[in-house]
Design a protein around this motif. Structure first.
Motif, PDB file in Angstrom:
ATOM      1  N   ASP B   5       2.398  45.784  -8.863  1.00 27.38           N
ATOM      2  CA  ASP B   5       1.325  45.929  -8.128  1.00 27.38           C
ATOM      3  C   ASP B   5       0.276  47.174  -8.633  1.00 27.38           C
ATOM      4  OD1 ASP B   5      -0.299  45.811  -5.617  1.00 27.38           O
ATOM      5  OD2 ASP B   5       1.012  46.943  -4.574  1.00 27.38           O
ATOM      6  N   ARG B  62       2.516  50.229  -8.548  1.00 26.31           N
ATOM      7  CA  ARG B  62       3.902  50.166  -8.142  1.00 26.31           C
ATOM      8  C   ARG B  62       4.596  48.906  -8.740  1.00 26.31           C
ATOM      9  NH1 ARG B  62       4.406  51.018  -1.817  1.00 26.31           N
ATOM     10  NH2 ARG B  62       3.121  48.997  -1.707  1.00 26.31           N
ATOM     11  N   PHE B  64       8.149  46.729  -8.385  1.00 22.35           N
ATOM     12  CA  PHE B  64       9.609  46.355  -7.664  1.00 22.35           C
ATOM     13  C   PHE B  64      10.565  45.534  -8.351  1.00 22.35           C
ATOM     14  CE2 PHE B  64       5.923  47.068  -5.002  1.00 22.35           C
ATOM     15  CZ  PHE B  64       6.425  47.966  -3.739  1.00 22.35           C
ATOM     16  N   ARG B  68      12.904  46.286  -4.410  1.00 17.73           N
ATOM     17  CA  ARG B  68      13.204  47.696  -4.553  1.00 17.73           C
ATOM     18  C   ARG B  68      12.307  48.473  -5.478  1.00 17.73           C
ATOM     19  NH1 ARG B  68      18.586  50.995  -7.044  1.00 17.73           N
ATOM     20  NH2 ARG B  68      18.228  52.850  -5.786  1.00 17.73           N
ATOM     21  N   GLU B  69      11.586  49.216  -5.020  1.00 14.67           N
ATOM     22  CA  GLU B  69      10.717  50.095  -5.605  1.00 14.67           C
ATOM     23  C   GLU B  69      11.151  51.063  -6.485  1.00 14.67           C
ATOM     24  OE1 GLU B  69       7.349  51.863  -3.513  1.00 14.67           O
ATOM     25  OE2 GLU B  69       6.341  52.718  -5.560  1.00 14.67           O
ATOM     26  N   THR B  71       9.344  52.579  -9.097  1.00 11.01           N
ATOM     27  CA  THR B  71       8.085  53.353  -9.784  1.00 11.01           C
ATOM     28  C   THR B  71       8.483  54.901  -9.980  1.00 11.01           C
ATOM     29  OG1 THR B  71       6.705  52.074  -8.498  1.00 11.01           O
ATOM     30  CG2 THR B  71       5.632  53.814  -9.836  1.00 11.01           C
TER      31      THR B  71
END
Lengths: 377, 229
Positions: B5, B62, B64, B68-69, B71
């Protein structure tokens, strides 16, 4: 179990890595082992000499009383024997006759004693192992002494002292009291010093004080003071040798520091690959710690075993002279193994721990960088 | 499976040699499909793979992985994701020289703490599957280019990852070996694994096994590429 399996996997990889660079690592281990060998040899030899001296001195009297005059050692009149014997706690007082004799031809000084119960007769002597080795040109089987009167006195050696006491009896010559007085010109009724037996160790201090009060011109010397002196002498000699060896140690540590703190491009790339494959920083550090420990422990054990063989099986040939003294009469003896675990532990922490730790520094630097950067760099 | 993202990556920020490799990239990688990042050298493909593979952190944006992120996760967690989720095949193979094929293959499994006998059995099974069984004990330096590539794939598969990331996997292979590699990719896809490949080799991005081609140029996605299947 999982932790153990992980460590085993890291250790496997470490051993494979070390094997891949076997030439470089073997050189490092050898240099490292040499430093451990030198330091451990000195340590073993000093400890063994101290123990040897302590064992031999264990049979000597608890107290020796000397008479002092103007700060110098003076002969003791026979009347002192009764004075000391009268002190409570003293079980026996033996007046002793001993001195030093310099033999110009041999270039050596010998200790001459006239023990109370000398088993041999007039004109006969008992010699220590070092005397037999160094006394030059006996005439007709006789050892010739020049007396204080300027004439010669010949003595026949009838017995040799056992070699296992050579540390303290190497330069010893035993003769009768009459012969001793003739050689050194010591009048009857005077002795070199008094050997005092005090069976109860706790009374030693009190007896010492009482002797000094009763005979203010005397100096009582306790056996433990003699032991301390021996220990100090061997420690000093050991320290001297270690100072001489410190150059080699320093050179090694510069080499080891350079080796351990700098990672080659190949090693950095490998760490990057391992991280990319899922190893985290702690895994890489575990692996590097195993590497440091493997190298330093191997070198430590090699050096230690070599030092043991050198000191206890080969008579510490490399620096026995320096440790036992530079005298012509330096004792020749087989050292009995005596190792102080505290000293071993100190040596371990001074050699193994620093190397293992310094190998972690560059690995930590490489392992804390993103694997991507390590691989591109 | 993977979602980016507005991801940006700047190297050497604040220094004279500051360089932006990616500019606000947004992308979805679908599970169970083969996605190819196509673009010339220096376009940002490898940087994109590094970010997705948790080998580097984005400067902004970001990422995922399976919702689940990741970063801002600590390094320890990223390493865990790397070893459990991804299998990497590098352009220059990055096999550890001096080790045997088998020893290379088991490397990613070391931190998992599985019994060595189990890991070795798994590794041998994978090597057999990739026709490298007879070479298991051989040093990797003695392998041909194609064998090295298969050894690298075997290593990528040892932890049963859900996503295989390959950076220019055919760069050092001839056409025949490249086709062989794509056949292996097809097998992995058939097993339900996701494959993400960076390549500027037409033999790769035109191969029928590929589901989607994403064109990258100057750090930007210039063509998101519809599903080609």
């Amino acid at each position: 179990m999982r932790w153990l399996a992980r460590q085993r996997a890291f250790l496997d990889f470490t051993l494979l890595s070390l094997w891949r660079r076997k030439g470089k690592n073997a050189a490092l281990i050898l240099a490292y082992a040499l430093v451990v060998f030198l330091v451990a040899s000195v340590m073993f030899a000093v400890r063994a000499l101290r123990t040897e001296a302590a064992n031999v001195l264990a049979g000597t009297p608890e107290l020796i009383v000397q008479r002092m005059l103007a700060g110098r050692h003076e002969t003791v009149p026979e009347s002192y024997v009764a004075t000391v014997k009268a002190i409570r706690g003293v079980s026996r007082v033996t007046p002793r006759l001993w001195g030093y004799y310099f033999n110009r031809a041999a270039g050596a000084t010998y200790t001459v004693m006239a023990p109370a119960g000398f088993a041999h007769g007039h004109g006969e002597i008992v010699v220590g192992p070092g005397v037999a080795r160094t006394w030059l040109s006996p005439v007709d089987g006789q050892y010739l002494f020049r007396t204080v009167a300027g004439d010669s006195a010949g003595f026949v050696p009838v017995e040799a002292l056992p070699e296992d006491t050579e540390l303290v009896s190497g330069d010893l010559i035993l003769m009768s009291g009459a012969d001793f007085r003739r050689v050194f010109g010591l009048p009857e009724g005077f002795y070199t010093d008094l050997a005092v037996s005090v069976p109860n160790e706790r009374e030693l201090e009190t007896v010492t004080e009482k002797i000094q009060r009763a005979l203010p011109d005397t100096r009582p010397i306790q056996r433990r003071e003699l032991l301390r002196t021996y220990a100090a002498v061997f420690d000093w000699r050991g320290g001297y040798v270690i100072v001489l060896l410190s150059g080699a140690g320093l050179a090694f540590f510069i080499f080891a520091w350079d080796r351990a703190t700098g990672l080659s491009a190949e090693e950095r790339r490998e760490i990057g690959v391992l991280k990319a494959l899922g190893w985290d920083t702690a895994d890489v550090l575990s692996m590097k710690l195993w590497e440091g420990l493997t190298i330093s422990l191997t070198a430590f054990l090699l050096g230690l075993i070599a030092a043991y063989v050198h000191v206890f099986l080969a008579g510490a040939g490399l620096f026995a002279q320096a440790l036992k003294g530079w005298s012509v009469l330096a004792p020749r003896l087989d050292l009995t193994p005596a190792i102080d675990p505290t000293e071993l532990l100190s040596l371990f922490f001074l050699t193994v721990a620093p190397y293992a730790v310094i190998t972690l520094i560059p690995a930590w630097r490489a392992a804390t960088t993103d694997p991507d950067a390590v691989m591109r760099g | 499976m993977i979602r980016l993202d507005h991801v940006t990556k700047v190297f050497n920020p604040g220094r004279p040699n500051e360089y932006a490799a990616l500019h606000g990239v947004s992308l979805d990688i679908e599970a169970g499909k083969v996605t190819v990042l196509r673009g010339p050298s220096g376009s940002g493909k490898t940087t994109l793979l590094s970010l997705i593979g948790c080998m580097a952190r984005p400067s902004s944006g970001r990422i995922f992985v399976e919702e689940r992120e990741i970063t801002s996760l600590p390094e320890r967690f990223l390493a865990d994701i790397r070893r459990r989720t991804f299998g990497f095949v590098f352009q220059s193979f990055n096999l550890v020289s001096g080790l045997s094929v088998l020893e290379n293959v088991v490397l990613p499994a070391a931190p998992l703490g599985e019994p060595p006998a189990v890991v070795r059995r798994q590794a041998r099974a994978i090597l057999d599957r990739l026709r490298l069984g007879p070479k298991a004990a051989q040093s990797v330096e003695l392998l041909s280019g194609g064998e090295k590539q298969r050894a690298a794939i075997a290593r990528a598969l040892i932890n049963s990852p859900r996503l295989i990331i390959a950076d220019e996997p055919t760069a050092q292979l001839d056409s025949e070996l490249s086709l062989e590699l794509m056949a292996i990719v097809g097998d992995l896809k058939a097993e339900g694994r996701t494959c993400l490949i960076a390549s500027h080799d037409s033999l790769v991005f035109r191969h029928p096994v590929v589901d989607r081609v994403v064109a990258v140029r100057d750090g930007r996605i210039v063509e998101a590429g519809a599903d080609v299947c």
